[in-house]
Enzyme design. Sequence first.
Site, PDB file in Angstrom:
ATOM      1  N   GLU A  64     -19.993 -34.331  13.148  1.00 10.39           N
ATOM      2  CA  GLU A  64     -21.257 -33.886  13.760  1.00 10.39           C
ATOM      3  C   GLU A  64     -21.102 -33.878  15.274  1.00 10.39           C
ATOM      4  OE1 GLU A  64     -24.949 -35.526  11.686  1.00 10.39           O
ATOM      5  OE2 GLU A  64     -23.407 -36.927  11.089  1.00 10.39           O
ATOM      6  N   TRP A  77     -26.402 -43.236  11.323  1.00  9.90           N
ATOM      7  CA  TRP A  77     -25.242 -43.185  12.224  1.00  9.90           C
ATOM      8  C   TRP A  77     -24.492 -41.895  12.024  1.00  9.90           C
ATOM      9  CZ3 TRP A  77     -25.571 -47.375   8.711  1.00  9.90           C
ATOM     10  CH2 TRP A  77     -24.797 -47.255   7.553  1.00  9.90           C
ATOM     11  N   CYS A 137     -28.223 -34.374   3.278  1.00  9.57           N
ATOM     12  CA  CYS A 137     -27.616 -35.565   3.896  1.00  9.57           C
ATOM     13  C   CYS A 137     -26.473 -36.102   3.054  1.00  9.57           C
ATOM     14  CB  CYS A 137     -28.692 -36.630   4.085  1.00  9.57           C
ATOM     15  SG  CYS A 137     -27.992 -38.154   4.704  1.00  9.57           S
ATOM     16  N   ARG A 141     -26.284 -40.486   2.002  1.00 10.76           N
ATOM     17  CA  ARG A 141     -27.437 -41.066   1.317  1.00 10.76           C
ATOM     18  C   ARG A 141     -27.139 -42.303   0.489  1.00 10.76           C
ATOM     19  NH1 ARG A 141     -29.895 -36.237  -1.786  1.00 10.76           N
ATOM     20  NH2 ARG A 141     -27.998 -35.148  -1.136  1.00 10.76           N
TER      21      ARG A 141
END
Length: 1332
Positions: free
Chosen positions: A486, A481, A309, A312
């Site tokens: 993506e 979010w 991720c 973070r």
Amino acid sequence: MEEQQNLIVVRMVKREVDGLGLSAKRRTAAGHSAVVIEEVIRGGPADQTGMVQPGDTIVAVNGQDTESLSYQEATKVIGDIEPGKQVELVLRGPKWFHTYLETVRLSSGETRTVRVTRPNGPIGALTLLIQRMRGNTFDKRAIRRLENRGDIPLYSRGVANGDVIKSIPNGTIANGCPVTGHRASTVGPSATRRPVRLKNWLNERRIHDNLHAKANDVNPCSDGKCLGPLMRPRPFTAPGYFRPKEEVLEQAEKFIFEYYASLKRSDVADRDRRWRDVQVQIEEKGVYHLTYGELTYAAKMSWRNSPRCIGRIQWSKLQLFDARDVTTARGMFEAICRHVKWCTNGGNIRSAITVFPPRTDGRHDYKVWNGQFLKYAAYQLPDGSILGDPINLEFTEVCQALGWKGEGTRFDLLPLVLSANGEDPEWFDIPRDIVMEVNITHPKYDWFEELGIKWYCVPAVSNMLFDCGGLEFTAAPFSGWYMGTEVGRDLCDANRLNITEAVGKRMGLDVARNSSLWKDAVFVEVNIAVLHSFQRNNVTIMDHHTASESFMKHLENEQRLRGGCPSDWVWIVPPMSASLTEVFHQEMANYHVRPSFEYQEDAWLVHLWRKKPKHPVLLKFAYDENPPRRCSLKEVALAVTFAASLMKMALNERVKTTILYATETGKSESFASLHFGIFKHAFDAKMMCMDDYDITHLEKEELVIVVTSTFGNGDPPDNGEAFGQALLHMRHPPGSDGKKRSGSVRRVSSISKASYRRQQKLLRQLRDGGALGNVRYGVFALGSRAYPHFCAFGHAIDTLFEELGAERIHPVGEGDELCGQEESFRAWAKGAFKFACERYDVGHDVNMEEANASLLGSDFSWAPGKFRIVQTKGLPETDVLEGLSKLHRRTLVSSTVISRTQLQAPESGRQTCLVELETHGAQELKYVPGDHVAIFPANEDRLVQAILDRLEKGTNPDAVILIEALQEKKSASGLVKTWTSHNRLPPCSLRTALSRYLDVTTPPSPQLLLYLAMHTCTRTSSRERAELEALGKGGARYEDWKFEAAPTLPEVLQDYPSLQVPPALLLSQLPVLQQRYYSISSSPHMYPGQIHATVAVVKYRTRGGKGPEHSGVCSNWLNTININESVPCFIRTAKNFHLPEDPSLPVLMVGPGTGIAPLRSFWQQRQVDIKDGTTSRHPPGDMTLGVRLYTVQTGPHLQGETTQARRDGALTDIHTALSREPGTTKTYVQDIIRQQIPRKVLDLVLRDGGHVYVCGDVTMATDVCETIQRILVEHGGMSRARAEDFINTMKDNNRYHEDIFGVTLKTHEVENEARKRGMSLLVTSDDEDTSL
Ligand SMILES: Cc1cc2nc3c(=O)[nH]c(=O)nc-3n(C[C@H](O)[C@H](O)[C@H](O)COP(=O)(O)OP(=O)(O)OC[C@H]3O[C@@H](n4cnc5c(N)ncnc54)[C@H](O)[C@@H]3O)c2cc1C
Ligand SMILES: Cc1cc2nc3c(=O)[nH]c(=O)nc-3n(C[C@H](O)[C@H](O)[C@H](O)COP(=O)(O)O)c2cc1C
């Protein structure tokens, strides 16, 4: 270094920075706690001796016996030693082994003292055996369990003659993952690890990761290969697996200690108390309960530890929703809805996690089957292409197999599929109003919008396992979010929506050459569009550059705070312009630290079904716990492929049938789905809305069934318009005969019978060579004989199909809303199915009776005992707005009544009110003048109470209830019956259901009357049952009854006093209360944030004026509802009823009575435009208003407004037709047009390119249209035919606009007339039916 029996002495110097370079843990054994070495930090003093191993017990420190001390005292002894001092540790080697020191001679001739650990008993030998087998065929999980038990030593670096010798120089681990040092065959999880140096190649800065020393041994890498780039690198646990107690204990201890260490005011006594408590719980139950604080900490740490991720930096801002008290799938659903709502937050997205109960025994897991809460379905089309998001094809199949039906659009939100407590899954539609989606537009390319792409705003991963403190939470969905890329990838990836080429072409790029870098250019523009669209809608999103910067900052923080940050470079680096982001240049260490989020196998592959699923799709995927024999993977793969291919072959052999519908109020859709039900028996059927259908597939279809209504004044429903136009286009390609074609589909249907016959020859010719030459079809048209163009659109489609060469399998069916629509439909559908079977020679094995029964929607038809009401203990009533949204499958928004003005004087005997609603700035309620607002009303309390008073006693009308249906399934052991929730209505009270969700005023249908007949009391009245049964047969008797009395449900209950109606009958069978449309009566610029509606209050008496008074549901509700009360609504765009773009064009507006409603929005808009100077370049054209008012009675409100509008220059002329004035003859708007302004109208339509707007009931609209045609004939010298054609062309060119309210005036007369026509046809269709 000395050696005694299993004891060795090791000396080293304590360092300033890392002390002895080891971490210890407590082990309780034989009543006292020992200090056991947990980890040896690579490169630290202990590691450098080469003699210290995890699992060793510290027996003494600098001569002081530590075994007699408590754990705290013992560790304090070591802690108190000053850095730089010599430390002597006496260590006891692991149990089951003999540990000693030995001097060996190396091949170089050197001698070296090495530590030898020799097995001493069977467990030690077993461990060694395992050691040899690791990485090969042995079950890795079994090894891990053994390894994780602290009393079994783990070995490192070299094996000789069955002994494990630690003598290889530090830091040289061959063939393992360079970071964790994992080497499956020789290195264990706790092997000593030294800091990893990580370089940033942009700025040459170096950092050292120490945190990886805490990594767990779940690294998949093995000799010679790094498996980091695998999507799901870690192995899954088998269904039914659960952690052994020892493992839970060990991880729990680690977690609890870590948690207490994280607390600012950590208290050792507290911690130890808590740890004791946890131990007791684990001993008793195998699991334990985490406190809210512990769970929150664990959730945040899991995010912090997620190597993949990039976002973070926010890890500490995660909201926990503790849903561990949930026990049912519905409970899960409600928790998830709350999660989605909270996170969406109107676009200001917030991160959250919802945690459901943890795994207990592996057989009562809680699971969210969806990969993410929000995902779009995927449907395989006949040509093999996929509609929707292909990644979800398998899951969509699963949902369908579970009974879900998508709408067949490209962006159908999949339902939530949830299983609670190991039960079989249930599915729930996500209420549309809690889902925020963004239409993707581009700041520069206007055409981008035409691609019709949207995306949801909250990415919520819902299928990962949350692993913390030894507990496994199998359902712990979390959301954050989006980073723009993506969504960009979701749209562009070849296995996703794959819009790359389409966009490239629209951009005019050279898509034939890779070297033009067109794909890259497209990807950038798509990403710009995504960011632009989200930002424009105020939805949180992050671009990848900012995300990269934030991650670099996070790395820096983490380095400072805990000496490292597990990071998976492959995932962290964005998929676009990678090397332009700093993360690309940053070396990273990837390892696994708990608490963590873990991948799980897709739920449908591992679910242990309570009841063996019937559906072949579910069976195909179902996990077989007890396979008859073990098959090789190859055999299994072959078998699965074979079964799938058999299935496919069977389906492929079936004739493909596409059922297309277009609808305004939903009837055509529900008829289409009944069609789908019957056709499924013998055909490979699919159903979709015309709007979602790709017309280019039409030529390849085999059988097409069309179900459509007609709206406006002979027009298609909104969602059928494009399909109709496309058909027309196919039939008359532009320029094919040099003539410009009319774009009106409606007009296709108005060809006269004579000309129809004349066309037959041509049609036969066309059929042989037409574009649809291989297609067979049937059309069922819904309409109302109250309208002059009865079923016009259905007929138009029928004609076009035929003209295009398709073969009609059954004559077009007509369903008249005023007369037996359902019966006509059933008769037609049976016929169509029968003829289709004959035509294709299929369905020999079909039980026709069963197939026909599906037309009754048999699954949920009524039978006593088939439905029951259950009280929902503690479950709150679903908010009405949410409930309505779910029921109507669309986003509804709440507006508030702010004022109501009566527009007619009390003496008028009628009521019309102006209702003003506040929109609270809701985006969804934005509109332009001419649009409609759809309002969801409530039934009158009086009627609801009248029904409640007559229901079977036993159900508290105000308790929150659910309906359940008894479903029967055939199984190997016979018929199995189960109660399943009937998701028709949300959890609510009986009173709310009757007041807000169900229609209690429309006369009951014949079917409902039959159901009611079952509940008459035959002892007291056999007559009542007989009567109801007779009416329930439908036909002329029913139609007469309905027409005369138009009885509401309370009246039926009153007329049949012996009825004892079970509440479940009404909840499961009453039709849904529909929205009413109102033409918006205000300009959004004059009244920002408001919607005004001009509402004629409907009241009438039945039985020719002698019966009881009936009140229209919505108009009366709006007329009586309290100020500040909430009004659920949505906006319907009326794109054919907007003001002309060019304000200088003259406009004639005709709106008698409430027809004035949208016209008010027009003149208001023009007033604003004049005031703002918008019209200064093009002086506004004439705006003429033709209205019919009762001048004597009309209140001053509207007159004052129109006078002001005239003063402002917005309205040029106002012509008022007087109606019902005492002592005057009635005049109508059409009289005014013909008598007072014929020349003006002629010039406006013929010379000046002006626009005509007509609003109100259909009879008036038809009269006005005919009047204008007459003017063209009488004053313009046109023939009648030419005049008709002229007006039709005006309609096609969007210059003649109609906003039809339906049949509002003269309802009774119009219906009577239409009914007479309809009845004769109904009789005919009855006859036809019996011949089947
Ligand atoms: C696009 C559009 C725009 C509209 N705009 C407006 C507007 O701006 N203002 C406005 O007031 N309305 C407008 N309407 C009409 C509105 O939607 C409702 O139909 C109207 O308010 C009646 O709804 P109701 O719930 O009060 O009555 P309902 O409960 O729906 O009752 C009406 C029904 O009662 C029956 N009925 C009525 N009179 C009689 C009779 N004499 N004998 C027997 N049965 C009878 C008919 O079946 C009729 O359909 C519009 C309709 C449409 C489709
Ligand atoms: C505003 C309005 C206009 C209509 N216009 C027509 C029409 O021109 N011709 C017709 O046959 N039916 C017309 N109807 C009747 C509908 O076609 C009928 O109600 C049908 O059952 C609706 O089906 P649906 O729910 O699939 O849209 C109209 C209904 C309304 C409310």
